[in-house]
Design an enzyme around this catalytic site. Structure first.
Site, PDB file in Angstrom:
ATOM      1  NE  ARG A   1      71.821  75.730  12.941  1.00 53.19           N
ATOM      2  CZ  ARG A   1      72.206  75.499  11.696  1.00 53.19           C
ATOM      3  NH1 ARG A   1      72.527  76.497  10.898  1.00 53.19           N
ATOM      4  NH2 ARG A   1      72.291  74.270  11.237  1.00 53.19           N
TER       5      ARG A   1
ATOM      6  CE  LYS B   1      75.594  74.516  16.013  1.00 44.03           C
ATOM      7  NZ  LYS B   1      74.747  73.755  16.895  1.00 44.03           N
TER       8      LYS B   1
ATOM      9  CG  HIS C   1      79.062  70.713  14.988  1.00 51.60           C
ATOM     10  ND1 HIS C   1      78.184  70.130  14.100  1.00 51.60           N
ATOM     11  CD2 HIS C   1      78.287  71.184  16.003  1.00 51.60           C
ATOM     12  CE1 HIS C   1      76.952  70.247  14.545  1.00 51.60           C
ATOM     13  NE2 HIS C   1      76.976  70.880  15.697  1.00 51.60           N
TER      14      HIS C   1
ATOM     15  CB  SER D   1      71.492  68.554  13.187  1.00 50.57           C
ATOM     16  OG  SER D   1      70.415  68.720  14.064  1.00 50.57           O
TER      17      SER D   1
ATOM     18  CE  LYS E   1      76.697  67.741  17.343  1.00 56.21           C
ATOM     19  NZ  LYS E   1      75.711  67.315  16.349  1.00 56.21           N
ATOM     20  CB  THR E   2      72.979  66.215  22.809  1.00 53.94           C
ATOM     21  OG1 THR E   2      73.408  67.417  22.167  1.00 53.94           O
ATOM     22  CG2 THR E   2      72.443  66.549  24.194  1.00 53.94           C
TER      23      THR E   2
ATOM     24  CG  ASP F   1      76.451  71.590  19.426  1.00 53.30           C
ATOM     25  OD1 ASP F   1      76.247  70.571  18.742  1.00 53.30           O
ATOM     26  OD2 ASP F   1      76.258  72.738  18.996  1.00 53.30           O
TER      27      ASP F   1
ATOM     28  NE  ARG G   1      67.508  71.189  18.690  1.00 51.72           N
ATOM     29  CZ  ARG G   1      68.704  70.725  18.373  1.00 51.72           C
ATOM     30  NH1 ARG G   1      69.621  70.538  19.311  1.00 51.72           N
ATOM     31  NH2 ARG G   1      69.008  70.438  17.143  1.00 51.72           N
TER      32      ARG G   1
HETATM   33  P1  ATP Z   1      72.354  68.730  17.260  1.00 55.51           P
HETATM   34  O1  ATP Z   1      73.657  69.060  16.565  1.00 55.51           O
HETATM   35  O2  ATP Z   1      71.187  69.195  16.460  1.00 55.51           O
HETATM   36  O3  ATP Z   1      72.314  69.161  18.678  1.00 55.51           O
HETATM   37  P2  ATP Z   1      72.915  65.970  18.116  1.00 55.51           P
HETATM   38  O4  ATP Z   1      74.008  65.334  17.305  1.00 55.51           O
HETATM   39  O5  ATP Z   1      73.269  66.455  19.466  1.00 55.51           O
HETATM   40  O6  ATP Z   1      72.197  67.095  17.216  1.00 55.51           O
HETATM   41  P3  ATP Z   1      70.942  64.429  19.471  1.00 55.51           P
HETATM   42  O7  ATP Z   1      70.273  65.584  20.096  1.00 55.51           O
HETATM   43  O8  ATP Z   1      71.772  63.568  20.351  1.00 55.51           O
HETATM   44  O9  ATP Z   1      71.765  64.879  18.189  1.00 55.51           O
HETATM   45  O10 ATP Z   1      69.817  63.587  18.728  1.00 55.51           O
HETATM   46  C1  ATP Z   1      69.859  62.224  18.437  1.00 55.51           C
HETATM   47  C2  ATP Z   1      68.423  61.749  18.380  1.00 55.51           C
HETATM   48  O11 ATP Z   1      68.334  60.425  17.884  1.00 55.51           O
HETATM   49  C3  ATP Z   1      67.837  61.714  19.786  1.00 55.51           C
HETATM   50  O12 ATP Z   1      66.502  62.086  19.692  1.00 55.51           O
HETATM   51  C4  ATP Z   1      67.979  60.235  20.163  1.00 55.51           C
HETATM   52  O13 ATP Z   1      67.025  59.815  21.088  1.00 55.51           O
HETATM   53  C5  ATP Z   1      67.738  59.562  18.817  1.00 55.51           C
HETATM   54  N1  ATP Z   1      68.345  58.216  18.661  1.00 55.51           N
HETATM   55  C6  ATP Z   1      67.678  57.107  18.336  1.00 55.51           C
HETATM   56  N2  ATP Z   1      68.503  56.051  18.229  1.00 55.51           N
HETATM   57  C7  ATP Z   1      69.746  56.502  18.497  1.00 55.51           C
HETATM   58  C8  ATP Z   1      71.025  55.868  18.539  1.00 55.51           C
HETATM   59  N3  ATP Z   1      71.191  54.573  18.269  1.00 55.51           N
HETATM   60  N4  ATP Z   1      72.085  56.640  18.860  1.00 55.51           N
HETATM   61  C9  ATP Z   1      71.928  57.953  19.104  1.00 55.51           C
HETATM   62  N5  ATP Z   1      70.748  58.604  19.060  1.00 55.51           N
HETATM   63  C10 ATP Z   1      69.653  57.886  18.767  1.00 55.51           C
HETATM   64 MN    MN Z   2      73.187  68.370  20.328  1.00 58.06          MN
END
Ligand code: ATP
Ligand code: MN
Length: 532
Positions: A60, A201, A221, A239, A243-244, A258, A323
């Site tokens: 973004r 978004k 969020h 980010s 979360k995911t 999300d 992604r």
């Molecule tokens: P966005 O808002 O951009 O979608 P998000 O909060 O959903 O971000 P994720 O897509 O879950 O974030 O990304 C977390 C990244 O960190 C993943 O690539 C995951 O494999 C990595 N990671 C490594 N160690 C950990 C951990 N202990 N807990 C969570 N994620 C981890």
């Molecule tokens: Mn996510």
């Protein structure tokens, strides 16, 4: 497999100013997948998913996100460098240019909606220049059935023209790309960027205004899932904090990854109909649910393939922000419809690259409010131009770029709801342990999952807690599935003095960031922050 969604209805876009276009309405994902490949805008990977490149923009562009300032928004929006005002007349002129640009072209239109709770449903008509962007809209928004399409009337319109370049001098934008929300006309106008995240978004930002202002609902969020006992958990975080990743838990039903709303009827609902997961370093072993979701119907973005057409998840040549988007039913264990009751546990996820914050700690109501308003995580080298060392990053409500109102408006709603629902609030550091970025390591996903499971199962209710000296956080002394020495970050550092210094540095950053919110914060919230 692709769902069969044959549609015979046709629509005209003349009313929107898009003249003489060849309108492909409500094409099936299968057809959009095929057209994308035919037009050489994408390829099929070995697993059958589509892979596209989004172009110059692979993330973004928050500096190019505008809100039209007029009678609807003037007194409500928190204007500044997050919510940048845009002139209504300039919007009209730019809208005309974009629709003229799309005129005479082949365009892809589809009807979809946001908000899984029918009471809050927002109908959306999406018009895209490219077939894969339209397929993204199919993946990420909720999909109306045939009957619902018959008399579909949109509440909001998205016009998405990645190939249209603005002329900043004339059009009032910062550069060639823009994402502009117009709350009076109910239009999201996106141009000059093919990054699909702007589409989802954009509607998220719109809902972050509409729901609290008109519907008494708190937009969040966060991701959400529900256990076998029917208890909801939600996961806030910026980010990359997890979360995911952490909401995809085979033992719990996914509500969404999300964007969610918390209603006055004490329910939670997902805004979306799909997930948008980061795939950097994705492995089948660590993240099986996401790995298996990458099948026909899914769209990978900006990944590199090997000669066999297999995705090289470790390859960040194009961007670290690789992604995949997919409809939520690509995940096996999901909650249908995407709704839950009041959460019992709330997790604030942070990826602390300084290795200071404990991997899990339990928050008092004051601490919960303080950390929600702070919205801390760290930015690590390589994810953003110009960042070579980790930097603290604070984003109020764990999502400031998407929040049109002042952060305290969301924080007050959340505090009231958390108190009424008597929830447990946990701060989870998915970032570094054993030292800062460069010395320590990222917390093992396995451990983070074990800590969350223990918290959800009530297994941290009866263990002893230690208080973090500086941050005042309550850290469990033991947790099933996690070596105890990991639980207190200071214990994981070889050099204790270095830890103490880093902790002080981070506490200072928290304090500096919070100064602008002090006038809104009561004593309870202020005592939730790090000690002097
Ligand atoms: P966005 O808002 O951009 O979608 P998000 O909060 O959903 O971000 P994720 O897509 O879950 O974030 O990304 C977390 C990244 O960190 C993943 O690539 C995951 O494999 C990595 N990671 C490594 N160690 C950990 C951990 N202990 N807990 C969570 N994620 C981890
Ligand atoms: Mn996510």
């Amino acid at each position: 497999m692709f769902a069969n969604t044959q549609i015979t209805k046709t629509i005209s876009l003349e009313n929107y100013g898009i003249k003489d276009a060849t309108v492909h309405y409500q094409l099936s994902p299968k057809k959009l997948h095929r057209l994308t490949i035919e037009k050489r805008q994408g390829v099929e990977v070995l697993s059958g998913a589509l892979a596209v490149n989004t172009g110059k923009f692979t993330g973004r562009s928050p500096k190019d996100r505008f809100i039209v300032k007029d009678e609807v928004t003037r007194d409500k929006v928190w204007w500044g460098d997050i919510n940048i005002p845009f002139d209504p007349e300039k919007f009209d002129r730019l809208y005309d240019k974009v629709t003229e640009y799309l005129s005479g072209k082949e365009v892809y239109a589809r009807d979809a909606y946001a908000c899984a709770d029918p009471k809050y449903r927002l109908n959306i008509r999406v018009v895209n220049e490219y077939p894969w962007s339209n397929m993204f809209a199919n993946n990420m928004f909720l999909r109306p059935d045939k009957d619902e399409l018959e008399n579909f009337k949109e509440d909001w319109l998205i016009v998405n023209a990645p190939g249209f370049m603005a002329d900043p001098e004339v059009d009032g934008t910062r550069q060639e790309n823009f994402a502009i929300l117009n709350f009076s006309k109910k239009i999201a106008l996106i141009g000059g960027t093919g990054y699909t995240g702007e589409i989802k978004k954009g509607i998220f930002s719109a809902l972050n205004f509409i729901l609290p202002v008109y519907k008494e609902t708190l937009p969040m969020h966060c991701s959400a899932n529900v256990g076998e006992d029917g208890e909801t958990a939600i996961f806030f975080g910026l980010s990359g904090t997890g979360k995911t990743t952490l909401s995809a838990d085979p033992s719990r039903k996914l509500i969404g990854d999300d964007e969610h709303g918390w209603t006055k009827e004490n329910t939670i609902f997902n805004f979306e109909g799909g997930c948008y997961a980061k795939v950097i370093n994705l492995t089948k072993e660590n993240e099986p649910d996401i790995f298996h979701a990458i099948k026909p119907g899914a769209i990978l973005e900006n990944v590199i393939l090997n000669d066999e057409g297999d995705v090289q998840f470790e390859n960040t040549t194009i961007t670290p922000n690789t992604r995949v988007s997919y409809p939520i039913d690509h995940i096996k264990n999901i909650q249908k419809p995407s709704m839950g009751k009041n959460p019992k546990n709330i997790f604030f996820l942070t990826a602390d690259a300084f290795g200071v914050l404990p991997p899990i700690s339990k928050l008092t109501p004051g601490q919960a409010a303080y950390h929600f308003i702070s919205g801390y995580t760290a930015k690590v080298a390589g994810t953003e131009a110009g960042i070579n060392e980790p930097q603290p990053s604070f984003s109020a409500c764990f999502g400031a770029p998407f929040m049109p109102l002042h952060p305290t408006e969301y924080a007050e709603m959340l505090s009231a709801k958390m108190k009424a629902a008597n929830v447990n609030v946990w701060l989870v550091n998915t970032g570094w342990t054993g030292g800062a970025y460069g010395t320590g390591n990222r917390m093992k996903l396995k451990y983070t999952r074990a800590m969350i499971t223990a918290a959800l199962d009530g297994k941290l209710d009866d263990v002893d807690f230690t208080t973090h000296e500086l941050f005042g956080l309550s850290m469990p002394e033991s947790c099933e599935g996690v070596p105890s020495e990991v639980l207190n970050p200071r214990d994981t550092w070889k050099d204790k003095e270095a830890y103490d210094n880093k902790a002080k540095e981070l506490a200072e950053s928290f304090k500096r960031n919070f100064e602008k919110f002090e006038e809104y914060a009561n004593d309870e919230i202020m005592t939730g922050g790090p000690k002097a």
